[in-house]
Motif scaffolding. Sequence first.
Motif, PDB file in Angstrom:
ATOM      1  N   GLU A  43      29.360 -29.902  22.563  1.00 37.05           N
ATOM      2  CA  GLU A  43      29.228 -28.862  23.576  1.00 37.05           C
ATOM      3  C   GLU A  43      30.533 -28.752  24.365  1.00 37.05           C
ATOM      4  OE1 GLU A  43      26.196 -27.616  27.219  1.00 37.05           O
ATOM      5  OE2 GLU A  43      25.823 -29.419  26.007  1.00 37.05           O
ATOM      6  N   GLY A  44      30.986 -27.525  24.551  1.00 35.01           N
ATOM      7  CA  GLY A  44      32.257 -27.282  25.211  1.00 35.01           C
ATOM      8  C   GLY A  44      33.423 -27.175  24.244  1.00 35.01           C
ATOM      9  N   HIS A  45      33.204 -27.580  23.003  1.00 36.64           N
ATOM     10  CA  HIS A  45      34.270 -27.496  21.992  1.00 36.64           C
ATOM     11  C   HIS A  45      33.635 -27.131  20.654  1.00 36.64           C
ATOM     12  CE1 HIS A  45      38.089 -28.086  20.141  1.00 36.64           C
ATOM     13  NE2 HIS A  45      37.669 -29.092  19.382  1.00 36.64           N
ATOM     14  N   GLN A  46      33.031 -25.953  20.610  1.00 34.93           N
ATOM     15  CA  GLN A  46      32.305 -25.505  19.431  1.00 34.93           C
ATOM     16  C   GLN A  46      32.999 -24.309  18.789  1.00 34.93           C
ATOM     17  OE1 GLN A  46      28.372 -24.782  21.084  1.00 34.93           O
ATOM     18  NE2 GLN A  46      27.645 -26.767  20.340  1.00 34.93           N
ATOM     19  N   VAL A  47      32.889 -24.256  17.500  1.00 37.82           N
ATOM     20  CA  VAL A  47      33.459 -23.135  16.746  1.00 37.82           C
ATOM     21  C   VAL A  47      32.391 -22.628  15.788  1.00 37.82           C
ATOM     22  CG1 VAL A  47      35.814 -23.978  16.891  1.00 37.82           C
ATOM     23  CG2 VAL A  47      34.385 -24.684  14.989  1.00 37.82           C
ATOM     24  N   PRO A  48      32.443 -21.356  15.428  1.00 37.66           N
ATOM     25  CA  PRO A  48      31.436 -20.816  14.496  1.00 37.66           C
ATOM     26  C   PRO A  48      31.772 -21.173  13.051  1.00 37.66           C
ATOM     27  CG  PRO A  48      32.929 -19.082  15.219  1.00 37.66           C
ATOM     28  CD  PRO A  48      33.294 -20.308  16.002  1.00 37.66           C
ATOM     29  N   LEU A  49      30.744 -21.462  12.286  1.00 38.21           N
ATOM     30  CA  LEU A  49      30.866 -21.738  10.855  1.00 38.21           C
ATOM     31  C   LEU A  49      29.863 -20.857  10.127  1.00 38.21           C
ATOM     32  CD1 LEU A  49      31.970 -23.387   8.466  1.00 38.21           C
ATOM     33  CD2 LEU A  49      30.123 -25.021   8.868  1.00 38.21           C
ATOM     34  N   THR A  50      30.365 -20.076   9.172  1.00 39.99           N
ATOM     35  CA  THR A  50      29.518 -19.137   8.423  1.00 39.99           C
ATOM     36  C   THR A  50      29.413 -19.609   6.977  1.00 39.99           C
ATOM     37  OG1 THR A  50      30.220 -17.298   9.829  1.00 39.99           O
ATOM     38  CG2 THR A  50      29.230 -16.756   7.697  1.00 39.99           C
ATOM     39  N   LEU A  51      28.197 -19.833   6.512  1.00 38.45           N
ATOM     40  CA  LEU A  51      27.925 -20.203   5.128  1.00 38.45           C
ATOM     41  C   LEU A  51      27.288 -19.016   4.409  1.00 38.45           C
ATOM     42  CD1 LEU A  51      26.501 -23.828   5.489  1.00 38.45           C
ATOM     43  CD2 LEU A  51      28.863 -23.086   5.191  1.00 38.45           C
ATOM     44  N   LYS A  52      27.701 -18.810   3.168  1.00 36.67           N
ATOM     45  CA  LYS A  52      27.214 -17.686   2.372  1.00 36.67           C
ATOM     46  C   LYS A  52      26.482 -18.199   1.147  1.00 36.67           C
ATOM     47  CE  LYS A  52      31.006 -14.634   3.814  1.00 36.67           C
ATOM     48  NZ  LYS A  52      32.087 -13.730   3.364  1.00 36.67           N
ATOM     49  N   ARG A  53      25.306 -17.605   0.893  1.00 38.17           N
ATOM     50  CA  ARG A  53      24.479 -18.012  -0.244  1.00 38.17           C
ATOM     51  C   ARG A  53      24.067 -16.783  -1.041  1.00 38.17           C
ATOM     52  NH1 ARG A  53      18.963 -18.078  -1.052  1.00 38.17           N
ATOM     53  NH2 ARG A  53      18.167 -19.645  -2.523  1.00 38.17           N
ATOM     54  N   SER A  54      24.215 -16.863  -2.373  1.00 42.37           N
ATOM     55  CA  SER A  54      23.845 -15.766  -3.254  1.00 42.37           C
ATOM     56  C   SER A  54      22.346 -15.820  -3.526  1.00 42.37           C
ATOM     57  CB  SER A  54      24.622 -15.858  -4.570  1.00 42.37           C
ATOM     58  OG  SER A  54      24.142 -14.914  -5.494  1.00 42.37           O
ATOM     59  N   ASN A  55      21.689 -14.675  -3.336  1.00 42.86           N
ATOM     60  CA  ASN A  55      20.249 -14.602  -3.598  1.00 42.86           C
ATOM     61  C   ASN A  55      19.942 -14.638  -5.096  1.00 42.86           C
ATOM     62  OD1 ASN A  55      19.415 -14.527  -0.941  1.00 42.86           O
ATOM     63  ND2 ASN A  55      19.583 -12.310  -0.781  1.00 42.86           N
ATOM     64  N   GLU A  56      20.911 -14.220  -5.913  1.00 38.39           N
ATOM     65  CA  GLU A  56      20.666 -14.136  -7.343  1.00 38.39           C
ATOM     66  C   GLU A  56      20.729 -15.509  -8.014  1.00 38.39           C
ATOM     67  OE1 GLU A  56      23.390 -11.345  -8.916  1.00 38.39           O
ATOM     68  OE2 GLU A  56      22.681  -9.668  -7.693  1.00 38.39           O
ATOM     69  N   MET A  92      26.247  -8.033  -5.736  1.00 37.87           N
ATOM     70  CA  MET A  92      25.546  -9.307  -5.571  1.00 37.87           C
ATOM     71  C   MET A  92      25.101  -9.432  -4.126  1.00 37.87           C
ATOM     72  SD  MET A  92      26.887 -13.173  -6.363  1.00 37.87           S
ATOM     73  CE  MET A  92      28.237 -13.036  -5.228  1.00 37.87           C
ATOM     74  N   SER A  93      23.792  -9.737  -3.947  1.00 38.91           N
ATOM     75  CA  SER A  93      23.228  -9.879  -2.605  1.00 38.91           C
ATOM     76  C   SER A  93      23.572 -11.258  -2.053  1.00 38.91           C
ATOM     77  CB  SER A  93      21.720  -9.693  -2.659  1.00 38.91           C
ATOM     78  OG  SER A  93      21.152  -9.901  -1.390  1.00 38.91           O
ATOM     79  N   VAL A  94      24.145 -11.276  -0.861  1.00 33.46           N
ATOM     80  CA  VAL A  94      24.600 -12.526  -0.246  1.00 33.46           C
ATOM     81  C   VAL A  94      23.987 -12.637   1.140  1.00 33.46           C
ATOM     82  CG1 VAL A  94      26.579 -13.845   0.580  1.00 33.46           C
ATOM     83  CG2 VAL A  94      26.753 -12.546  -1.541  1.00 33.46           C
ATOM     84  N   VAL A  95      23.486 -13.821   1.456  1.00 32.42           N
ATOM     85  CA  VAL A  95      22.939 -14.109   2.786  1.00 32.42           C
ATOM     86  C   VAL A  95      23.970 -14.920   3.556  1.00 32.42           C
ATOM     87  CG1 VAL A  95      21.124 -15.274   4.069  1.00 32.42           C
ATOM     88  CG2 VAL A  95      20.576 -14.058   1.965  1.00 32.42           C
ATOM     89  N   GLU A  96      24.287 -14.485   4.771  1.00 31.39           N
ATOM     90  CA  GLU A  96      25.245 -15.172   5.630  1.00 31.39           C
ATOM     91  C   GLU A  96      24.510 -15.752   6.828  1.00 31.39           C
ATOM     92  OE1 GLU A  96      28.527 -12.809   6.755  1.00 31.39           O
ATOM     93  OE2 GLU A  96      29.064 -12.215   4.706  1.00 31.39           O
ATOM     94  N   VAL A  97      24.779 -17.013   7.118  1.00 31.44           N
ATOM     95  CA  VAL A  97      24.204 -17.686   8.284  1.00 31.44           C
ATOM     96  C   VAL A  97      25.351 -18.316   9.068  1.00 31.44           C
ATOM     97  CG1 VAL A  97      22.664 -19.502   9.108  1.00 31.44           C
ATOM     98  CG2 VAL A  97      22.035 -18.147   7.100  1.00 31.44           C
ATOM     99  N   THR A  98      25.445 -17.986  10.354  1.00 27.36           N
ATOM    100  CA  THR A  98      26.519 -18.483  11.220  1.00 27.36           C
ATOM    101  C   THR A  98      25.913 -19.384  12.286  1.00 27.36           C
ATOM    102  OG1 THR A  98      27.817 -16.475  10.856  1.00 27.36           O
ATOM    103  CG2 THR A  98      28.422 -17.848  12.743  1.00 27.36           C
ATOM    104  N   LYS A  99      26.481 -20.569  12.410  1.00 26.72           N
ATOM    105  CA  LYS A  99      26.055 -21.532  13.432  1.00 26.72           C
ATOM    106  C   LYS A  99      27.289 -22.098  14.130  1.00 26.72           C
ATOM    107  CE  LYS A  99      21.594 -21.534  12.455  1.00 26.72           C
ATOM    108  NZ  LYS A  99      20.557 -21.129  13.428  1.00 26.72           N
ATOM    109  N   LEU A 100      27.088 -22.550  15.367  1.00 25.40           N
ATOM    110  CA  LEU A 100      28.148 -23.214  16.120  1.00 25.40           C
ATOM    111  C   LEU A 100      28.081 -24.704  15.830  1.00 25.40           C
ATOM    112  CD1 LEU A 100      27.952 -21.401  19.583  1.00 25.40           C
ATOM    113  CD2 LEU A 100      29.618 -21.046  17.774  1.00 25.40           C
ATOM    114  N   ILE A 101      29.210 -25.261  15.432  1.00 27.68           N
ATOM    115  CA  ILE A 101      29.275 -26.690  15.138  1.00 27.68           C
ATOM    116  C   ILE A 101      30.229 -27.340  16.120  1.00 27.68           C
ATOM    117  CG2 ILE A 101      28.778 -26.309  12.703  1.00 27.68           C
ATOM    118  CD1 ILE A 101      31.720 -26.783  12.112  1.00 27.68           C
ATOM    119  N   GLY A 102      30.060 -28.637  16.295  1.00 24.59           N
ATOM    120  CA  GLY A 102      30.907 -29.363  17.220  1.00 24.59           C
ATOM    121  C   GLY A 102      30.158 -29.736  18.488  1.00 24.59           C
TER     122      GLY A 102
END
Length: 789
Positions: free
Chosen positions: A13-26, A1-11
Amino acid sequence: MSVVEVTKLIGEEGHQVPLTLKRSNETGYFLLKPFLPLLQQLLSGEGDATIDDVGSTEIDAQQEDRILSKYGILVDTDDSNEKWITGEKAFELMQLLNILHLFRENFEKQADGDENYHQQQQQQQQQQLQQESPHDQDHAGSGTAVNNRELEGLKNESGDSGASSHSSGKDEDVSGSNSHKRPNNELGINVEAQRELGSPLKRLRLDRNSPPDETMASFATTTDVKPAEVSNTRSIVTYNHDLNPSLVSVPLSIKRSQSPPIVPDNNQRMKLEAFLQRLLFPEVQDLSSAAHDTHHQMTFETLLHEVDMTFPDVSLNLNVPVDEHGNTPLHWLASIANLDVVKQLVKNGSNRFLGDNIGESALVKAVKSVNNYDSGTFEELLDYLYPCLILEDSMNRTILHHIVITSGMTGCSSAAKYYLDILMGWIVKKQSRSIEGSGSDPILDTLDLKWVISHMLNAPDSNGDTCLNIASRLGNVALVDALLDYGADPYVANKSGLRPVDFGAGTSKLLSNGISTAGLNHLADPASTTAGDTKVPDTMSLIEEMQALLGTVSKDYDSEVKEHQEKLDRLHKDLNSHREMLAACRDRLAHAKQLQDEHALLKEQLANIKKEIQEEEESFRLESKQLGISPDDDSGADWDSSEFDADEPFRVDFIYDILENKLVNEYGGNIDKLLATESVDKILKHVRSTCSQNGEDKLETMLPPSFLLKARINAYKRNGDRLNSTIDVIKQKQSDLESKFRRVLCLCLKVDEDKVDGMLDGLLQAISSEDPQDVDTEEMQDFLKKHAV
């Protein structure tokens, strides 16, 4: 299954953490797992979500079920037990968590790419459909018009939501083969609000690759009869599985709808969702050619069996709410006019007396949308949902109230008039129709036009408004005239004192009958004028009445505000008292925990002491065994007595006194002489004779126990052996040391080793005769030279 991952920093400034969301192309589904920590923090904090420990927070099964229930999330589990949610719900959650602006652009680009791909696939399918035989196309033609409209209605959010909002949106045509086309704004429904419903019917992603003739009509039981064709000769089939005696008791009256059931088991919700997906959209579940050839023949019972095989340990509950508003499958299917599935649901146990969170029944959902008007299925729908006619919602509104409210939605006036006429016509024609089914039905037996007029037509809601009062305020002349024809009373005032006649209800009908304005005034207020008086109404008195009415409304408002303020003050007071109680309970709990810790510590210390006692007793037993003391010997001994202290020098006082007198009187204190002269037997004989002179034998009573004496003797022997061995070791060491010193002197003096002992006396005398500080080393060297060999 093809999956697209997008990572963004949330929070921030100075207190940010990465958040990765995964979406199935199918499928377009999103992985649920990244959302859970943020939703858990949002749920626990009852505010905006924070980002603390977003990557390490562990969510147990109980917390996950609570989150899914709270936010109306339905999941789909893949082969690896990963849980996925629809793209629509994912964007809703991102909006709720205030992170949609971070991911919108990335995932919308992916969605545009998928859209182009599906359009290409759809064009290919249309080309294939054109090549199909006319027989195949005619085979799927029955019921296609209605059901295609239902599917498009789902996509365009035309279904009713269960909310009471009537705001208008933008005009969007609802696709369908029927000539009645209704834009979304005519329904007066807020489309954005509808997207929050979370219904599985909306969440299903219909595969655009499927042929257009594969619709919900696959499960129609009477595909040869068009929905709009209703015959008076058709029988009404009754079902008594949901006829609660408390609701349908005789005499029949208006009842409050039942609250939606609370289902803590998420497995039942998942099973129901899978069943609805397989039932309504079989082409999504299996796109193989074999499935396309066979799923038209699958029945409702076959699907029940299939879903039971998939979830063998979970019962299928058709009354489980499918969204956060408490709508059941019967609510949704009635609103989209899917009459075939409604029949099957009622037949298989759906409760028709259930309302949603605000008490609206499935029949109310049907009249709050235009789907049954477009498809002409409302009259037949009443054959299965007629028990809903006696129900009212949480605001005491009957089905007539909701029909009138629907007329106020843009473009729905004709649909509301249709629903009202069909409803009244069904009630009249019901008397001449045959009834099939087991047992009697008090609703069908009692429900007639007279009962409707006496119990429903003038029934007030929680605001005191009748259906005619609402229709008059909305200005729907056709509905007002129809309700007046059915017998509605235009002089019933609501809680604000307003009557339908105050809004002109019935004036057009009276004028058409030739009644003058004076006659109308006389009907409105018989005491104001005479029948032939054409005097213009007094506007000042009308203004004064309005001012008095507004003053009354203002006073009522002030009194209600004051009452609610008093309630709020009492609640604050109760809250403060409960906070104090909570603080006191916490203090007691802390004190109890402290006592518990102290008790645990003392218990541990006691256990250690007992363990040490056992070890000491075991050591004492071994020592006693080595001293020759058996357990039988020392059973009567008082080990706590100070008479025979093991740590004190051992002696027997009276024997010590005899020996001391003998030593002083006979030997002048010379103990060596005493030991040389006296023997042990002689001293023992003297001791016995001394004890016998006193007239009694005190020897045995004055001596310690024999086992103690034996223990002493054994201890002395062991100590003597130990001292002898120690002396031997010391002597050996001394001998070795003397040998070493002799060897050293031999080497230093350069003499033979056997001559060292004879030279020591002269050497020591020479050294000791002088002060150690003034020793003449030259003289010592001369002495050594003289004795040198």
